[in-house]
Design a protein around this motif. Structure first.
Motif, mmCIF file in Angstrom:
data_model
loop_
_atom_site.group_PDB
_atom_site.id
_atom_site.type_symbol
_atom_site.label_atom_id
_atom_site.label_comp_id
_atom_site.label_asym_id
_atom_site.label_seq_id
_atom_site.Cartn_x
_atom_site.Cartn_y
_atom_site.Cartn_z
ATOM 1 N N ARG A 69 0.831 -1.209 0.000
ATOM 2 C CA ARG A 69 0.000 0.000 0.000
ATOM 3 C C ARG A 69 0.865 1.258 0.000
ATOM 4 N N HIS A 70 1.954 1.235 0.746
ATOM 5 C CA HIS A 70 2.849 2.393 0.766
ATOM 6 C C HIS A 70 3.408 2.675 -0.621
ATOM 7 N N GLN A 71 3.877 1.638 -1.289
ATOM 8 C CA GLN A 71 4.439 1.815 -2.624
ATOM 9 C C GLN A 71 3.388 2.266 -3.629
ATOM 10 N N GLY A 156 2.692 14.297 6.496
ATOM 11 C CA GLY A 156 2.339 13.765 7.809
ATOM 12 C C GLY A 156 0.845 13.831 8.076
ATOM 13 N N ALA A 157 0.230 14.948 7.724
ATOM 14 C CA ALA A 157 -1.208 15.110 7.949
ATOM 15 C C ALA A 157 -2.006 14.143 7.074
ATOM 16 N N TYR A 158 -1.590 13.976 5.837
ATOM 17 C CA TYR A 158 -2.286 13.064 4.914
ATOM 18 C C TYR A 158 -2.239 11.625 5.424
ATOM 19 N N LEU A 159 -1.053 11.170 5.774
ATOM 20 C CA LEU A 159 -0.905 9.786 6.242
ATOM 21 C C LEU A 159 -1.597 9.565 7.581
ATOM 22 N N THR A 160 -1.558 10.559 8.444
ATOM 23 C CA THR A 160 -2.267 10.445 9.722
ATOM 24 C C THR A 160 -3.772 10.357 9.485
ATOM 25 N N THR A 161 -4.267 11.126 8.544
ATOM 26 C CA THR A 161 -5.698 11.081 8.229
ATOM 27 C C THR A 161 -6.091 9.721 7.671
ATOM 28 N N LEU A 162 -5.278 9.145 6.804
ATOM 29 C CA LEU A 162 -5.556 7.803 6.293
ATOM 30 C C LEU A 162 -5.579 6.787 7.432
ATOM 31 N N ARG A 163 -4.624 6.904 8.346
ATOM 32 C CA ARG A 163 -4.553 5.985 9.485
ATOM 33 C C ARG A 163 -5.763 6.148 10.394
ATOM 34 N N ILE A 164 -6.118 7.385 10.704
ATOM 35 C CA ILE A 164 -7.263 7.629 11.581
ATOM 36 C C ILE A 164 -8.543 7.103 10.955
ATOM 37 N N ALA A 165 -8.720 7.332 9.673
ATOM 38 C CA ALA A 165 -9.926 6.834 8.995
ATOM 39 C C ALA A 165 -10.000 5.308 9.078
ATOM 40 N N THR A 166 -8.869 4.650 8.918
ATOM 41 C CA THR A 166 -8.840 3.180 9.011
ATOM 42 C C THR A 166 -9.149 2.717 10.425
ATOM 43 N N VAL A 167 -8.557 3.365 11.426
ATOM 44 C CA VAL A 167 -8.801 2.992 12.821
ATOM 45 C C VAL A 167 -10.271 3.193 13.174
ATOM 46 N N GLY A 177 -18.508 2.287 4.345
ATOM 47 C CA GLY A 177 -17.287 1.715 3.809
ATOM 48 C C GLY A 177 -16.038 2.472 4.224
ATOM 49 N N LEU A 178 -14.916 1.794 4.113
ATOM 50 C CA LEU A 178 -13.634 2.424 4.413
ATOM 51 C C LEU A 178 -13.367 3.578 3.449
ATOM 52 N N ALA A 179 -13.718 3.409 2.187
ATOM 53 C CA ALA A 179 -13.514 4.489 1.214
ATOM 54 C C ALA A 179 -14.299 5.727 1.625
ATOM 55 N N GLU A 180 -15.549 5.537 1.988
ATOM 56 C CA GLU A 180 -16.383 6.673 2.404
ATOM 57 C C GLU A 180 -15.812 7.335 3.654
ATOM 58 N N SER A 181 -15.393 6.537 4.624
ATOM 59 C CA SER A 181 -14.801 7.076 5.851
ATOM 60 C C SER A 181 -13.522 7.851 5.545
ATOM 61 N N THR A 182 -12.700 7.300 4.670
ATOM 62 C CA THR A 182 -11.428 7.947 4.333
ATOM 63 C C THR A 182 -11.648 9.253 3.593
ATOM 64 N N MET A 183 -12.541 9.245 2.623
ATOM 65 C CA MET A 183 -12.763 10.470 1.857
ATOM 66 C C MET A 183 -13.383 11.559 2.743
ATOM 67 N N ALA A 184 -14.247 11.174 3.683
ATOM 68 C CA ALA A 184 -14.816 12.154 4.615
ATOM 69 C C ALA A 184 -13.711 12.753 5.487
ATOM 70 N N ALA A 185 -12.790 11.919 5.954
ATOM 71 C CA ALA A 185 -11.674 12.412 6.769
ATOM 72 C C ALA A 185 -10.767 13.326 5.951
ATOM 73 N N LEU A 186 -10.525 12.967 4.700
ATOM 74 C CA LEU A 186 -9.694 13.819 3.841
ATOM 75 C C LEU A 186 -10.383 15.143 3.528
ATOM 76 N N ASP A 187 -11.701 15.117 3.409
ATOM 77 C CA ASP A 187 -12.446 16.378 3.209
ATOM 78 C C ASP A 187 -12.225 17.313 4.398
ATOM 79 N N GLU A 188 -12.244 16.734 5.602
ATOM 80 C CA GLU A 188 -11.981 17.547 6.797
ATOM 81 C C GLU A 188 -10.581 18.136 6.741
ATOM 82 N N LEU A 189 -9.609 17.312 6.421
ATOM 83 C CA LEU A 189 -8.229 17.790 6.348
ATOM 84 C C LEU A 189 -8.050 18.810 5.232
ATOM 85 N N GLY A 190 -8.706 18.582 4.113
ATOM 86 C CA GLY A 190 -8.518 19.417 2.928
ATOM 87 C C GLY A 190 -8.833 20.866 3.134
#
Length: 195
Positions: A69-71, A156-167, A177-190
């Motif tokens: 996933r990192h790559q 750092g903020a992007y990766l932390t947001t991905l991690r928080i959304a997954t947790v 879904g995880l996709a929906e949770s992640t995109m909502a978290a990224l919207d907050e960060l954005g």
């Protein structure tokens, strides 16, 4: 008859994936401390020696999916159009990844939850995230021509947001879904990084 490098590489990738899946399954069933390299090799239908051609130890095998996933994040970010600034590019990377990979299944979330409870796996995960953060910050700096603090903060903020959304997704009952949770978290960060 000789095999082409493409076929050889595909077979290696298939073997690596089989070992990874076997390692996750066994760790989920028995716990990290109760799984041996021999058990993983047997489950993947390979020899112990072959196992070590692919992974240094069982922790490497368990964490392989994380490294993939990192790559993928780095490759997709670097492939975004040159004129696109970093925040929109990062956002699109998440959309692309979830669009291609779809939602993880419940077995995946169970295995990840179990695997990450072990201190040595958590240490490897954090080290991997640190390396990804450095590489992503460098790629952001190159893209935006900004070699100051902003690329590091953004990575750092992007990766932390991905991690928080997954947790959050793992800890909740997974009604969305995880996709929906992640995109909502990224919207907050954005809201902080939009140009």
């Amino acid at each position: 008859m000789t095999t082409t490098p493409g076929l050889r590489e595909r077979k290696k990738a298939e073997t690596r994936q089989a070992v990874y899946k076997a390692a996750l399954r066994l760790v989920a069933e028995h716990g990290f401390d109760h799984v041996t390299v021999e058990a993983i090799a047997d489950a993947a239908n390979i020899s112990r020696r072959t196992f070590f051609n692919y992974f240094a130890d069982k922790a490497d095998a368990v964490m392989y999916g994380e490294e993939q996933r990192h790559q993928l994040i780095l490759a997709k970010f670097r492939a975004r159009p040159a004129g696109e600034s970093s925040w929109p590019a990062l956002y699109r990377v998440a959309e692309e990844i979830y669009g291609e990979l779809g939602e993880p299944d419940r077995d995946w979330s169970l295995r990840i939850r179990l695997a990450r409870r072990h201190p040595s796996l958590l240490a490897r995960q954090l080290a991997g995230l640190g390396a990804l953060e450095r590489e992503l910050a460098q790629a952001i700096a190159e893209r935006d021509g900004d070699h100051g603090l902003r690329p590091r903060v953004l990575a750092g903020a992007y990766l932390t947001t991905l991690r928080i959304a997954t947790v959050v997704w793992l800890e909740e009952d997974q009604n969305r879904g995880l996709a929906e949770s992640t995109m909502a978290a990224l919207d907050e960060l954005g809201r902080s990084f939009e140009d």
